[in-house]
Design a protein around this motif. Structure first.
Motif, PDB file in Angstrom:
ATOM      1  N   MET A   1     -45.600 -30.512 -35.451  1.00  0.00           N
ATOM      2  CA  MET A   1     -46.500 -31.777 -34.688  1.00  0.00           C
ATOM      3  C   MET A   1     -45.971 -32.954 -34.821  1.00  0.00           C
ATOM      4  N   GLY A   2     -45.781 -33.348 -35.465  1.00  0.00           N
ATOM      5  CA  GLY A   2     -45.885 -34.756 -35.655  1.00  0.00           C
ATOM      6  C   GLY A   2     -44.929 -36.045 -34.718  1.00  0.00           C
TER       7      GLY A   2
ATOM      8  N   LEU B   1     -43.616 -33.703 -32.538  1.00  0.00           N
ATOM      9  CA  LEU B   1     -43.590 -34.078 -31.405  1.00  0.00           C
ATOM     10  C   LEU B   1     -45.093 -35.226 -30.629  1.00  0.00           C
ATOM     11  N   VAL B   2     -45.584 -35.492 -31.151  1.00  0.00           N
ATOM     12  CA  VAL B   2     -47.391 -36.077 -30.475  1.00  0.00           C
ATOM     13  C   VAL B   2     -45.922 -37.649 -30.646  1.00  0.00           C
ATOM     14  N   ILE B   3     -45.262 -38.185 -32.386  1.00  0.00           N
ATOM     15  CA  ILE B   3     -43.985 -39.048 -31.791  1.00  0.00           C
ATOM     16  C   ILE B   3     -43.296 -39.307 -30.584  1.00  0.00           C
ATOM     17  N   ARG B   4     -42.745 -38.154 -30.213  1.00  0.00           N
ATOM     18  CA  ARG B   4     -42.102 -38.341 -29.008  1.00  0.00           C
ATOM     19  C   ARG B   4     -42.754 -38.351 -28.318  1.00  0.00           C
ATOM     20  N   ARG B   5     -43.799 -38.055 -27.397  1.00  0.00           N
ATOM     21  CA  ARG B   5     -44.298 -37.880 -26.347  1.00  0.00           C
ATOM     22  C   ARG B   5     -44.706 -40.051 -26.283  1.00  0.00           C
ATOM     23  N   ARG B   6     -45.434 -39.913 -27.772  1.00  0.00           N
ATOM     24  CA  ARG B   6     -46.080 -41.523 -27.337  1.00  0.00           C
ATOM     25  C   ARG B   6     -44.922 -42.716 -27.239  1.00  0.00           C
ATOM     26  N   ARG B   7     -43.864 -42.033 -27.362  1.00  0.00           N
ATOM     27  CA  ARG B   7     -42.703 -43.622 -27.354  1.00  0.00           C
ATOM     28  C   ARG B   7     -42.872 -43.970 -25.948  1.00  0.00           C
TER      29      ARG B   7
END
Length: 50
Positions: A37-38, A40-46
């Protein structure tokens, strides 16, 4: 005819042998899910480049 020993092996382990293995499995699963999940969050915010 062969003789078989009676009873089980005396290993000394019982109900007080230590923490249950399910605890380690649950903690490991929580770490894997949290890391996924972390990621995915990092990938989405980049920001998108290119």
């Amino acid at each position: 005819m062969t003789k078989k020993p009676a009873g089980g092996a005396a290993t000394g382990g019982g109900g007080d042998a230590g923490p249950d293995g399910r605890v380690f499995v649950a903690v490991g699963m929580a770490l894997v899910v949290g890391a996924g999940m972390g990621g995915l969050v990092i990938r989405r915010r980049r920001p998108n480049r290119g």
